[in-house]
Write an enzyme that holds these catalytic residues in place. Sequence first.
Site, PDB file in Angstrom:
ATOM      1  N   LYS A 115      10.396  -1.988  10.115  1.00 39.95           N
ATOM      2  CA  LYS A 115      10.989  -0.980   9.238  1.00 39.95           C
ATOM      3  C   LYS A 115      11.295   0.314  10.009  1.00 39.95           C
ATOM      4  O   LYS A 115      10.899   0.470  11.164  1.00 39.95           O
ATOM      5  CB  LYS A 115      10.073  -0.739   8.038  1.00 39.95           C
ATOM      6  CG  LYS A 115       9.856  -2.022   7.199  1.00 39.95           C
ATOM      7  CD  LYS A 115      11.073  -2.449   6.393  1.00 39.95           C
ATOM      8  CE  LYS A 115      11.108  -3.900   5.973  1.00 39.95           C
ATOM      9  NZ  LYS A 115      10.163  -4.345   4.969  1.00 39.95           N
TER      10      LYS A 115
HETATM   11  C1  LIG Z   1       9.567  -5.431   4.039  1.00 41.93           C
HETATM   12  C2  LIG Z   1       9.853  -5.481   2.589  1.00 41.93           C
HETATM   13  C3  LIG Z   1       8.837  -5.455   1.619  1.00 41.93           C
HETATM   14  C4  LIG Z   1       7.383  -5.631   1.959  1.00 41.93           C
HETATM   15  O1  LIG Z   1       6.892  -4.671   2.785  1.00 41.93           O
HETATM   16  P1  LIG Z   1       5.411  -4.837   3.412  1.00 41.93           P
HETATM   17  O2  LIG Z   1       5.082  -3.474   3.901  1.00 41.93           O
HETATM   18  O3  LIG Z   1       5.521  -5.867   4.495  1.00 41.93           O
HETATM   19  O4  LIG Z   1       4.517  -5.283   2.301  1.00 41.93           O
HETATM   20  C5  LIG Z   1       9.184  -5.353   0.298  1.00 41.93           C
HETATM   21  N1  LIG Z   1      10.472  -5.288  -0.075  1.00 41.93           N
HETATM   22  C6  LIG Z   1      11.486  -5.349   0.808  1.00 41.93           C
HETATM   23  C7  LIG Z   1      12.897  -5.252   0.315  1.00 41.93           C
HETATM   24  C8  LIG Z   1      11.204  -5.465   2.164  1.00 41.93           C
HETATM   25  O5  LIG Z   1      12.219  -5.560   3.051  1.00 41.93           O
END
Ligand SMILES: *Cc1c(COP(=O)(O)O)cnc(C)c1O
Length: 388
Positions: free
Chosen positions: A181
Amino acid sequence: MQIPFHRPYMTDDEVQAASRAILNGWLTMGEISFKFENDFRQKVGSSHAVAVNSCTAALHLALCAINLEADDEVIIPADTFTATGEVITYFKAKPVIADIEKDTHNISIKSIEEKITPRTRAIIPVHFSGQPCDMDEIMSIAEKHKLKVIEDAAHAFPARYKNRNVGTIGDITAFSFYATKTITAGEGGMITTENEEWAQRMKMLRLHGISKDAWKRYSAEGTYVYDVIEPGFKYNPTDISSAIASVQLSKSDEMNDRRLQITQRYIEAFRNNDAFIPYVVKPDRETCWHLYPLRLNPEALSISRDEFMIKLKQKGIVTSVHFIPLYRFTWYKNQGWDAADFANSEWVFEREISLPIYPSLTDEEVDYVIENVIEIAAQNLRIGSPAR
Ligand SMILES: *Cc1c(COP(=O)(O)O)cnc(C)c1O
């Protein structure tokens, strides 16, 4: 050249911050986590922030805060990660999948309206690739039907909608600091909200539902005494992850600028080429381009999306697809969801390739991606296509 799909932008600053957190004698959630929580809150401009260990945990606690119940329905877009739907099932409630817009890959307002029933309790819009959804429309639908809006902003730090930061618009917003991210601590998440009561409850629930100051029960100023207010979860971050996330937060503007530069290069390189269909960002919003969606035009190309990806991989360029729509997975299919009902999601899924986009991508690497994408397209044009 070998170009991975993602490469976290980590420097000696993160290493030093993590080392200090490892050696300072605390390790788990403590002062470093609370400072990060507060710094993030200020950056977004929300009234409250709650640091957790993932965006999935953030979404789960958000649904706890609104008291989601069994058999309630929550509307989510088809084009998202399964976490968005999974958290709803923790309550024996029902994820209701809505179609998306072709242009933005965001949830379609028309589809939301079609999916509302007397059981609908909430909407979870997902800001695909960092582009904010149509929040004015979503908030007014929510007001009309007395629904809560929980934003899945896993892609959307930082992002703006009509001069407002994502994190200050819906009832609750969930962010992710997962490895790929825009800012990361390996794993991590954050909740923002304007509602103080919910924020306090989510802070309690992230640490077993125990009373407010129990996190410092092992410190000199703490006490062994605490109370259990209600059964909670083990969702707290650690000070090690928060130390890393703090450094990333301090570099987030610089990292964002670099992603925008790369995006500009991609947009210019692929425009006016019939092999591609431009992804659209609406004029009243700012995206952080967590993803760069390249969209192939199957009418101009003789190869499929998957074949295009294989050819890129043969050149050392690793790409991905965001996302496999939820209704294509076994569990969701078994609930009765059918691809035939999601024309726009299917249209996007047939065309989308996510290209590498991250701050540590060099200009040479961007050139290499562009050259190869254009060359593969040129070598695989359909006979008689307008692009020929
Ligand atoms: C990455 C992601 C999540 C989950 O995030 P985590 O921190 O890994 O729990 C949820 N929604 C979307 C759209 C994502 O891309």
